[in-house]
Design a protein around this motif. Sequence first.
Motif, PDB file in Angstrom:
ATOM      1  N   ILE A  36    -121.973 -28.426  54.010  1.00  9.75           N
ATOM      2  CA  ILE A  36    -120.537 -28.646  53.944  1.00  9.75           C
ATOM      3  C   ILE A  36    -119.786 -27.500  54.621  1.00  9.75           C
ATOM      4  O   ILE A  36    -120.142 -26.331  54.462  1.00  9.75           O
ATOM      5  N   GLU A  37    -118.769 -27.830  55.388  1.00  2.93           N
ATOM      6  CA  GLU A  37    -117.994 -26.802  56.081  1.00  2.93           C
ATOM      7  C   GLU A  37    -117.026 -26.128  55.116  1.00  2.93           C
ATOM      8  O   GLU A  37    -116.240 -26.783  54.432  1.00  2.93           O
ATOM      9  N   THR A  38    -117.103 -24.807  55.045  1.00  2.00           N
ATOM     10  CA  THR A  38    -116.116 -24.024  54.305  1.00  2.00           C
ATOM     11  C   THR A  38    -115.007 -23.664  55.271  1.00  2.00           C
ATOM     12  O   THR A  38    -115.180 -22.818  56.152  1.00  2.00           O
ATOM     13  N   VAL A  42    -124.200 -37.178  55.984  1.00  2.00           N
ATOM     14  CA  VAL A  42    -124.656 -36.461  54.800  1.00  2.00           C
ATOM     15  C   VAL A  42    -124.092 -35.044  54.809  1.00  2.00           C
ATOM     16  O   VAL A  42    -124.099 -34.371  55.845  1.00  2.00           O
ATOM     17  N   SER A  43    -123.613 -34.589  53.644  1.00  2.00           N
ATOM     18  CA  SER A  43    -123.168 -33.202  53.485  1.00  2.00           C
ATOM     19  C   SER A  43    -123.822 -32.615  52.242  1.00  2.00           C
ATOM     20  O   SER A  43    -123.782 -33.215  51.162  1.00  2.00           O
ATOM     21  N   ILE A  44    -124.409 -31.448  52.394  1.00  2.00           N
ATOM     22  CA  ILE A  44    -125.030 -30.726  51.285  1.00  2.00           C
ATOM     23  C   ILE A  44    -124.042 -29.700  50.747  1.00  2.00           C
ATOM     24  O   ILE A  44    -123.439 -28.949  51.527  1.00  2.00           O
ATOM     25  N   ILE A  45    -123.863 -29.666  49.421  1.00  3.93           N
ATOM     26  CA  ILE A  45    -122.881 -28.767  48.815  1.00  3.93           C
ATOM     27  C   ILE A  45    -123.527 -27.901  47.736  1.00  3.93           C
ATOM     28  O   ILE A  45    -124.683 -28.098  47.374  1.00  3.93           O
ATOM     29  N   ALA A  55    -131.856 -30.622  57.894  1.00  3.13           N
ATOM     30  CA  ALA A  55    -130.942 -29.518  57.587  1.00  3.13           C
ATOM     31  C   ALA A  55    -131.673 -28.391  56.869  1.00  3.13           C
ATOM     32  O   ALA A  55    -131.499 -27.209  57.197  1.00  3.13           O
ATOM     33  N   LEU A  56    -132.502 -28.738  55.892  1.00  8.11           N
ATOM     34  CA  LEU A  56    -133.271 -27.713  55.192  1.00  8.11           C
ATOM     35  C   LEU A  56    -134.237 -27.003  56.143  1.00  8.11           C
ATOM     36  O   LEU A  56    -134.422 -25.779  56.055  1.00  8.11           O
ATOM     37  N   ALA A  57    -134.839 -27.757  57.059  1.00  9.77           N
ATOM     38  CA  ALA A  57    -135.751 -27.150  58.034  1.00  9.77           C
ATOM     39  C   ALA A  57    -135.016 -26.141  58.916  1.00  9.77           C
ATOM     40  O   ALA A  57    -135.511 -25.036  59.165  1.00  9.77           O
ATOM     41  N   VAL A  58    -133.825 -26.521  59.385  1.00  5.79           N
ATOM     42  CA  VAL A  58    -133.022 -25.621  60.225  1.00  5.79           C
ATOM     43  C   VAL A  58    -132.654 -24.363  59.454  1.00  5.79           C
ATOM     44  O   VAL A  58    -132.771 -23.233  59.968  1.00  5.79           O
ATOM     45  N   ASN A 105    -125.184 -33.018  44.366  1.00  7.41           N
ATOM     46  CA  ASN A 105    -124.925 -32.022  45.410  1.00  7.41           C
ATOM     47  C   ASN A 105    -125.197 -32.549  46.818  1.00  7.41           C
ATOM     48  O   ASN A 105    -125.324 -31.773  47.768  1.00  7.41           O
ATOM     49  N   ILE A 106    -125.289 -33.851  46.948  1.00  5.46           N
ATOM     50  CA  ILE A 106    -125.403 -34.503  48.261  1.00  5.46           C
ATOM     51  C   ILE A 106    -124.258 -35.500  48.381  1.00  5.46           C
ATOM     52  O   ILE A 106    -124.149 -36.427  47.572  1.00  5.46           O
TER      53      ILE A 106
END
Length: 395
Positions: free
Chosen positions: A156-158, A280-283, A232-235, A251-252
């Motif tokens: 997620i972009e802050t 998808v956004s991870i928070i 995303a987790l891999a990156v 949280n997804i």
Amino acid sequence: MDPRYADGSDFSIVKTPEKCNPVSTSDGDQGCEDLNASIRKLSLASTTTSSHLDRIDAFTALLGFCEQSAPAMILDLFSEYCAPENIAKVGEGTYGEAFRAANVVCKIVPFDGDFPVNGEVQKKSEELLEEAVLSKALNSLRGFEKDDFNACTTFIETIDLKVCRGLYGAALISAWERWDEKNRSENDHPKEFPEKQLYLVYVLQHGGKDLESFVLENFDEARSLLVQVTAALAVAEAAYEFEHRDLHWGNILLSRNDSVTMKFILEGKQISFRTYGLSVSIIDFTLSRLNTGENILFLDLSQDPYLFKGPKGDKQSETYRKMKDVTEDQWEGSFPRTNVLWLIYLVDILLLKKTFVCSLKNKREMRSLKKRLDKYDSAKEAILVPFFGDLLVND
């Protein structure tokens, strides 16, 4: 749960870090200096002592990180995004409230107060400083410049971070009460906060609905969810030795758009996957662990034994306990296997808790994926599973 926090540096000059690839030490990684210089001053290491803590003004550090000389008023911040009457509460958690203001979501977290909120001790400045640094570090992955070594836009972009002080104000109180009337809030009424209460406000992109409430339509959307989270987790593993450590279905966040593919850069290689219009956004990085190359940011979960005492058979509770086994309750170290445990959890959630168009063959494929994941020690390995193979788009 206090994060481990050390060093007696002057935090008043700490600024928001710039985008870079911090962990890599190759000669080609230019532009990392700003992030590393900023975070070096934080020295969020595991060798804390009380004498170190006594020398740190964490509140001043947090103000400096947010590029403020003094706290702002909450409604003044909201007014930058929408008229007060258009504010709407959209969710809540133990440590904060979430309000929508036009196309952003503002997460309000009270801190440094001497009374409990929602039955919990308020977070401290040093805890929120670590979370703020971690959020901004993940923000640094969002760009796709020519020399980027690792990049993705799934976290997620802050958009902004602000320290605020004072009362909620009539508009926020009204929004809270409207939500309470409809949903029956489990949180304390914010009118109970004193006039001098401090808050950290996260201004975040609006990521959509969480997985628990989002209605998936078909197997392709389920696969799209899994591949986006895994990539995303891999990156983030490659860039920061990142572990989320709390990737439950709340949280997804999910939304639909007109996208056809999603692009990632993993260790210098650009890859794209079909999205089937799903974003998808991870928070929520409260429990996360991250290595900047200079410092390790983490929460010592051994200080919260109740986290591991959830009901037997509950997939989320079992995942916390499996993480504890993997880490041997030593939370500073790098254990990317924890990311895989949450991927397994997500497959279980899709199989057991979500309903979507899915054939028996599709379900067998997901069960096969779960078995294969159980053999991996990182998301970087998991992204190569055949289950994702026909989602890959050759650029």
